[in-house]
Design an enzyme around this catalytic site. Structure first.
Site, PDB file in Angstrom:
ATOM      1  N   ARG A  65     -15.459 -36.092   5.576  1.00 19.97           N
ATOM      2  CA  ARG A  65     -14.479 -36.986   4.976  1.00 19.97           C
ATOM      3  C   ARG A  65     -13.074 -36.587   5.397  1.00 19.97           C
ATOM      4  NH1 ARG A  65     -14.284 -37.920  -1.496  1.00 19.97           N
ATOM      5  NH2 ARG A  65     -13.681 -35.741  -1.476  1.00 19.97           N
ATOM      6  N   THR A  96      -7.393 -40.066   4.764  1.00 16.62           N
ATOM      7  CA  THR A  96      -7.829 -41.454   4.583  1.00 16.62           C
ATOM      8  C   THR A  96      -9.066 -41.580   3.698  1.00 16.62           C
ATOM      9  OG1 THR A  96      -9.311 -41.412   6.495  1.00 16.62           O
ATOM     10  CG2 THR A  96      -7.002 -41.947   6.910  1.00 16.62           C
ATOM     11  N   ASP A 134     -18.304 -30.565  -6.621  1.00 18.80           N
ATOM     12  CA  ASP A 134     -18.605 -30.746  -5.206  1.00 18.80           C
ATOM     13  C   ASP A 134     -20.033 -30.268  -4.953  1.00 18.80           C
ATOM     14  OD1 ASP A 134     -18.887 -29.986  -2.320  1.00 18.80           O
ATOM     15  OD2 ASP A 134     -16.818 -30.716  -2.232  1.00 18.80           O
ATOM     16  N   ASP A 178     -20.544 -27.621  -2.054  1.00 17.30           N
ATOM     17  CA  ASP A 178     -20.062 -26.273  -2.392  1.00 17.30           C
ATOM     18  C   ASP A 178     -20.988 -25.601  -3.404  1.00 17.30           C
ATOM     19  OD1 ASP A 178     -17.938 -26.349  -0.670  1.00 17.30           O
ATOM     20  OD2 ASP A 178     -16.481 -26.955  -2.191  1.00 17.30           O
TER      21      ASP A 178
END
Length: 209
Positions: A104, A108, A200, A203
């Site tokens: 990602r 943006t 996340d 992670d």
């Protein structure tokens, strides 16, 4: 409008709640991801095609129904998809596996592809795209777009968690792709994370920051 299947089985919901806890260890989070994805696979493949074969039981000859695991492809969106791939493969060990590497763009939030490797003859196969989170939807949209270039028989999308924004994004781009998830959470925050969410997923699965 596309279809969203929320898998509300008590075991799935129990394990998702355990994953939400911020004090869940990497080991615990990874194990729960493996278990919940295996359980979800039952529902995701409820309509998988079957064929009859001859079988010799200890007592007589009969026929039985089997799936053709080789016609099924689990496509993992790297890297977090790896965390739920093993659980699904425990249910269908004969499935083929494809990988799409997407990251990602932090500015943006768009998806950038860096890896794409699929089994051959995708036109003869049913594809299940897997990623723990369907958040902004950008990675899912890009992955499905790329897969459609290969012309598979069908495409489903499986995630542990999503939100209205992610569902809307995927369905707007690909209304023919059903979504299977354990929960549709409230919303995205300004950084593109699902709230209340599980943090996340990558992670937490791999013990990184």
């Amino acid at each position: 409008m596309g279809t969203v299947h929320v898998i509300e089985h008590p075991l799935v919901q129990h394990k998702l709640t355990m994953m939400r806890r911020k004090d869940a260890s990497t080991n615990s989070f990874r194990r729960l991801a493996n278990e919940i994805s295996a359980l979800m696979t039952y529902e995701v493949l409820r309509d998988i095609p079957m064929q009859e074969i001859d079988v010799e039981t200890p007592l007589e000859s009969t026929t039985g129904k089997v799936i053709d695991g080789k016609k099924l492809v689990f496509v993992s969106i790297l890297r977090a998809g790896t965390g739920i791939l093993d659980g699904m493969l425990t249910i269908v060990p004969g499935a083929r596996v494809g990988h799409i590497g997407l990251y990602r763009d932090p500015k943006t939030l768009g998806a950038v592809e860096y890896y794409f490797k699929m089994p051959g003859d995708l036109q003869e196969r049913d594809v299940v795209v897997i990623d723990p989170m369907l958040a902004t939807g950008n990675s899912a949209v890009a992955a499905v777009e790329r897969l459609k270039e290969c012309g598979p028989k069908s495409i489903k999308f499986v995630c542990l968690l999503t939100c209205p924004e992610g569902v809307a994004a995927l369905h707007k781009a690909h209304p023919d792709v059903p979504i299977y998830t354990a929960a549709v959470d409230r919303q995205l925050d300004e950084h593109g994370y699902i709230l209340p969410g599980i943090g996340d997923a990558g992670d937490r699965l791999f013990g990184t920051k």
